[in-house]
Design an enzyme around this catalytic site. Structure first.
Site, mmCIF file in Angstrom:
data_model
loop_
_atom_site.group_PDB
_atom_site.id
_atom_site.type_symbol
_atom_site.label_atom_id
_atom_site.label_comp_id
_atom_site.label_asym_id
_atom_site.label_seq_id
_atom_site.Cartn_x
_atom_site.Cartn_y
_atom_site.Cartn_z
ATOM 1 C CG HIS A 1 -5.805 -2.369 1.316
ATOM 2 N ND1 HIS A 1 -5.145 -2.052 0.168
ATOM 3 C CD2 HIS A 1 -5.227 -1.650 2.310
ATOM 4 C CE1 HIS A 1 -4.204 -1.167 0.453
ATOM 5 N NE2 HIS A 1 -4.226 -0.911 1.752
ATOM 6 C CB SER B 1 -0.967 -0.050 1.177
ATOM 7 O OG SER B 1 -2.044 0.781 0.907
HETATM 8 C C1 GTR Z 1 -5.321 4.463 2.298
HETATM 9 C C2 GTR Z 1 -4.782 5.317 1.193
HETATM 10 C C3 GTR Z 1 -4.132 4.443 0.166
HETATM 11 C C4 GTR Z 1 -3.225 3.409 0.779
HETATM 12 C C5 GTR Z 1 -3.728 2.844 2.087
HETATM 13 C C6 GTR Z 1 -2.696 2.076 2.929
HETATM 14 O O1 GTR Z 1 -6.013 5.174 3.251
HETATM 15 O O2 GTR Z 1 -5.843 6.037 0.636
HETATM 16 O O3 GTR Z 1 -3.454 5.245 -0.781
HETATM 17 O O4 GTR Z 1 -1.943 3.890 0.929
HETATM 18 O O5 GTR Z 1 -4.242 3.813 2.902
HETATM 19 O O6 GTR Z 1 -1.542 2.477 3.038
HETATM 20 O O7 GTR Z 1 -3.097 1.056 3.494
#
Ligand code: GTR
Length: 385
Positions: free
Chosen positions: A365, A223
């Site tokens: 995610h 991420s």
């Molecule tokens: C979210 C962000 C993403 C990603 C994510 C993470 O809030 O919008 O770009 O980086 O966090 O790091 O898990």
């Protein structure tokens, strides 16, 4: 009227393919003076440096070019870690500049069973420090150290907060204290640049450690850490392999698609991640001189593996796959045909036999043991040759 006002004030993310606007990507193989790039020499001498410069100026910011002093000290060690399967080293990497210093704490496990310098996976840890617990009391699939050691690789990690705390205010309390000129410049680096830069300082150390094969270092990030792993590998060609997990906007996904997270949203919620100049492109993606396929291409000819998760539409899996697919042209200049299919593969069907690897994992995610098991397979194909 109320609904209209709300729509203006709070941006609503688009998750509908039908609402992706028409866009055209900057041509990877045309220089800023409109010359065709037909050879790997022209790519390496002209176009690649241009692209790196464009990302420095407009997106991630400059990287500090000098370090007054770098020192390494072993804080603790254990030759019998993981029931004798690994040697643990906790290394403190101290970066000194302008009489100020930061310390990067590296956790490193090296397999005992191999008797030559080991290839290594280096994780940029943006989550809990428990994920990389050197005592192994706490184990996590985010950094499955035992599995990596059993596969014949060393595994290492540092935490992003050692370089720049992931906070809109506190991000300055790290390496940016050493390079205050970065803070005043419109193209100065911010947190993501600092994390990527830190990865290179860790690599400086790995080059000095005889048990590590510094020509086989894979950089891994998830991420926001996956945005940094891409930028680290693009900037520093010593990284042999790059893994970018669910990196999404300003990571591996095309910005122009405006699907899920957008440039304006990321710059608003995370104003401390990218150079000030990047904010010029809020609601203005089409005027970016780059898109993320160019960042991926800058990693060529080294192996690059990118992932998504089926329930993580925020990170735009389709836009990620398209960026990867567009980067193939540069690998082809090296005689490396990636042969990526036109459409993303089915869920849990990894593409491993290509210099540009990819999978979309079933689920949320996250960075999981499934992701790592494919990273190991991809590294086996690309690093063990
Ligand atoms: C979210 C962000 C993403 C990603 C994510 C993470 O809030 O919008 O770009 O980086 O966090 O790091 O898990």
């Amino acid at each position: 009227i109320l609904i209209q006002l709300q729509a203006q004030n709070s941006e609503v993310a688009n998750y509908d393919e039908a609402n992706v606007p028409a866009y055209s990507l900057p041509d990877l193989l045309k220089t800023t003076t409109n010359q065709e790039v037909r050879t790997k020499t022209a790519w390496e001498k002209i176009r690649r440096p241009e692209i790196i410069k464009l990302f420095e100026e407009n997106v991630y910011g400059q990287m500090p070019k000098t370090v007054d002093r770098l020192t390494y000290s072993i804080k603790s060690g254990d030759t019998q870690a993981m029931a004798g399967k690994a040697t643990l080293k906790e290394v403190v990497i101290e970066v000194v500049q302008h009489n100020r210093s930061v310390k990067i704490n590296l956790v490193l496990f090296v397999p005992t069973k191999i008797n030559k310098p080991a290839p290594v996976f280096l994780l940029i840890n943006n989550r809990s420090k428990d994920n990389t617990d050197p005592t192994r009391t706490h184990k996590s699939d985010f950094w499955p150290a035992e599995m990596v050691i059993d596969s014949g690789y060393a595994i290492a990690a540092f935490h992003v907060s050692d370089l720049a705390p992931d906070d809109t205010v506190k991000y300055v309390d790290g390496v940016l204290q050493l390079y205050p000129e970065q803070l005043t410049a419109n193209d100065g680096m911010r947190a993501i640049g600092a994390w990527a830069w830190g990865a290179s300082r860790v690599l400086d150390y790995l080059e000095k450690d005889p048990v590590i094969d510094a020509k086989r270092v894979a950089i891994v990030g998830h991420s926001r850490g996956g945005k940094a792993s891409l930028w680290a590998a693009a900037e520093d060609q010593r990284f042999a392999l790059c893994f970018s997990n669910c990196s999404g906007n300003t990571g591996a996904a095309l910005s122009r698609r405006r699907f899920g997270e957008t440039v304006s949203r990321i710059n608003t919620v995370f104003p401390h991640w990218f150079a000030k100049n990047y904010k010029k492109f809020n609601h203005n993606e089409d005027s970016l001189p780059v898109d993320q396929h160019m960042l991926l291409a800058a990693i060529a000819p080294r192996g690059l593996y990118v992932t998504n998760a089926s329930k993580d539409l925020w990170a735009d899996p389709t836009g990620t796959y398209l960026a990867l697919k567009n980067a193939q042209r540069v690998y082809a200049l090296y005689g490396m045909e990636a042969h990526l299919p036109d459409h993303p593969p089915a869920i849990n069907q990894p593409i491993l036999n290509s210099p540009l690897g990819y999978h979309i994992r079933e689920g949320e995610h996250n960075l999981t043991a499934y992701d790592w098991s494919n990273f190991i397979k991809f590294a086996n194909a690309h690093l063990k040759k």
